[in-house]
Scaffold this active site. Structure first.
Site, short mmCIF file in Angstrom:
data_model
loop_
_atom_site.label_atom_id
_atom_site.label_comp_id
_atom_site.label_asym_id
_atom_site.label_seq_id
_atom_site.Cartn_x
_atom_site.Cartn_y
_atom_site.Cartn_z
N ASP A 49 0.81 -1.30 -0.06
CA ASP A 49 -0.06 0.01 0.04
C ASP A 49 0.85 1.34 0.10
O ASP A 49 2.17 1.33 0.02
CB ASP A 49 -0.98 0.03 1.09
N ASP A 99 -10.11 3.51 -3.15
CA ASP A 99 -10.77 2.04 -2.90
C ASP A 99 -12.24 2.23 -3.36
O ASP A 99 -12.88 2.97 -3.68
CB ASP A 99 -11.11 2.28 -1.42
#
Ligand code: GLA
Length: 403
Positions: free
Chosen positions: A150, A205
Site C-alpha cells: 500500500d 478504494d
C-alpha cells in the site's frame, strides 16, 4: 590506477544489476484470482477467520473455479521485535503466520499478506519503510505467495523507488511472491509497473454500490461505475504478468444480484484480477453462481490477456468488447440506466477494430455462433440481429465463437 579500474568495474556491475533487476517473472500470466479480507472485515482479522475462509473457498467451489490466493489485508500486525523483525498480532494470530500459511497451503490454496511502503500502514500499523529486506525475508520464511503493498504515510518517498526497493527485497528473499502495487494510480503505475510488479491498482478504494461516491472527508471511496470511469486510455499497459487492477470485488455484499452480475462481467471484460471481497461463509446461491461462472471466468482468464473496452454507448446502454484466443470475442451489453432497455444489435453493420490487439471483428467475413454466458446456452449466430431486453443495472454477455 588499478584501484580506479576496480572501482569503475564495481560501479558498472552495480548499475547493470539495478538496470536489469526484475520481478519474479511468470507468476501472473492470467489475472490473479483469490479473496481479500478488507472489503468485508477491515481490521477485524484473525487466524480463525482466515482458516474458515480457506475452508469456504474450497467447499463453495471457488477453488475449483480458479480462485487461489487468500490474502490478509491490513491489521494483522503486532510490533517489531528488538531486531526489527515484524511480528503478527499475538492475540489475533497466536499460532503465527507460518502455521496459518501451512494451513492455507494444505487446502491447495496460496497465502497472501499486506504491507505498506510508508512508515505506517493505512490502518496505523508498522509499515515496511526502512525494513523492506527484513520484511521480505519474514514473508518468505512464513510461506507467503502474494504481497499487496500500500501507499499510506509515504511523505518524501518516490513511488517508483519505493516499489522497486520492495521488488528487489522480494527477489533477495528468493521466494516467488506475486507483487501487487497499491498506490491507487496516483503515480501512473501502468507506465512503470510492468517491470516492478504483477498488478497495480488504478484507483482509490471501491465501495459496494453501483454508481455512488462515499465521501470520507479526506478521501472518497467509489462505486463500480465510478471505478470503471476513473482512468481512460490505459488498457494498452495491461497484459500477461502485468495487470491493471480496478480493486477487489464487491460481489455478494450490498448490491442487487443484477448489479453484482454487471460488476463481475465488467471485471472479466477488463481482464481484471478477480479478488473476491465478500464473506465466503454461507454465501447465497446466486452469489456463488456469479463468482463461479466458469464461462465468464474464461473470458477474464483468456490467455491472450487483452483488456476489453467500451466500443459504443448510447442512452446508458453500452457495448463492451474483448478479443479472445482463437479468434473468439466476448461482447457485453451493459444497461446503466434505471429502466430495462432493448438491444437490437446488427453484427454486420458493426465492424469492430481493436487497435491495441490489432484484431478486427467483421461478421461479414466470418460467421460466429453466439453463446449467452449467463444462461450458458447457444442462442443464434451473427447472421441475425441480437435482440434482447437487458434489465436495469444488468448485462447480457455473449461469446462469439468461430463456426
Ligand atoms: C488502502 C487500500 C485498501 C486497503 C486499506 C487498508 O485504503 O487501498 O485496499 O488495503 O488501505 O488499510
Amino acid at each position: 590506477m588499478k584501484h580506479f579500474y576496480l572501482l569503475v568495474l564495481a560501479a558498472l556491475t552495480l548499475l547493470a544489476g539495478s538496470l536489469y533487476a526484475q520481478k519474479f517473472e511468470g507468476l501472473a500470466l492470467t489475472p490473479p484470482m483469490g479473496w481479500n479480507s478488507w472489503n468485508t472485515f477491515a481490521c477485524n482479522v484473525d487466524e480463525a477467520l482466515i482458516r474458515e475462509m480457506a475452508d469456504a473457498m474450497v467447499s463453495s467451489g471457488m477453488k475449483d473455479a480458479g480462485y487461489k490466493y487468500l490474502v490478509i489485508d491490513d491489521c494483522w500486525h503486532g510490533e517489531r521485535d528488538s531486531l526489527g523483525f515484524i511480528q503478527p498480532n499475538p492475540k489475533r494470530f497466536p499460532s503465527g503466520m507460518k502455521a496459518l500459511a501451512d494451513y492455507v497451503h494444505s487446502k491447495g490454496l496460496k497465502f497472501g499478506i499486506y504491507s505498506c511502503a510508508g512508515d505506517k500502514t493505512c490502518g496505523g500499523h508498522p509499515g515496511s519503510r526502512g525494513h523492506e529486506y527484513q520484511d521480505a525475508l519474514s514473508y518468505a520464511q512464513w510461506g507467503v505467495d502474494y504481497l499487496k503493498y500500500d501507499w499510506c504515510n509515504t511523505d518524501g518517498l518516490n513511488a517508483v523507488g519505493a516499489y522497486t526497493t520492495m521488488r528487489d527485497a522480494l527477489n533477495a528473499a528468493k521466494r516467488p511472491i506475486v507483487f501487487s502495487l497499491c498506490e491507487w494510480g496516483n503515480n501512473d503505475p501502468w507506465k512503470w509497473g510492468k517491470n516492478v510488479g504483477h498488478l497495480w491498482r488504478t484507483s482509490g478504494d471501491i465501495t459496494d454500490c453501483f454508481d455512488c461516491e462515499v465521501n470520507h472527508v479526506t478521501w472518497s471511496s467509489w462505486g463500480i461505475m465510478k471505478i470503471v470511469e476513473m482512468r481512460k486510455n490505459i488498457r494498452q499497459y495491461s497484459g500477461p504478468d502485468h495487470w491493471n487492477d480496478p480493486d477487489m470485488m464487491e460481489v455478494g455484499r450490498a448490491m442487487l444480484p443484477s448489479e453484482d452480475r454487471a460488476h463481475f462481467s465488467l471485471w472479466c471484460m477488463m481482464a481484471s484480477p478477480l479478488i473476491a471481497g465478500n464473506d465466503l461463509r454461507g454465501m447465497k446461491k446466486e452469489t456463488i453462481e456469479i463468482l463461479t461462472n466458469r464461462e465468464m471466468i474464461a473470458v477474464d482468464q483468456d490467455s491472450l490477456g487483452v483488456q476489453g473496452y467500451r466500443y459504443d454507448a448510447k442512452d446508458s446502454l453500452e457495448v463492451w468488447v474483448k478479443p479472445l484466443m482463437k479468434g473468439d470475442w466476448a461482447v457485453c451489453f451493459l444497461n446503466r440506466s434505471a429502466k430495462a432497455q432493448k438491444i437490437d444489435f446488427n453484427w454486420s453493420k458493426n465492424v469492430v477494430t481493436d487497435t491495441v490487439a490489432n484484431r478486427t471483428l467483421n461478421t461479414n467475413e466470418t460467421v460466429f455462433t453466439l453463446r449467452n454466458l449467463w444462461t450458458k446456452k447457444n442462442i443464434s449466430s451473427t447472421k441475425k440481429n441480437l435482440e434482447a431486453v437487458v434489465p436495469s443495472h444488468d448485462v447480457f454477455v455473449v461469446r462469439l465463437e468461430k463456426k
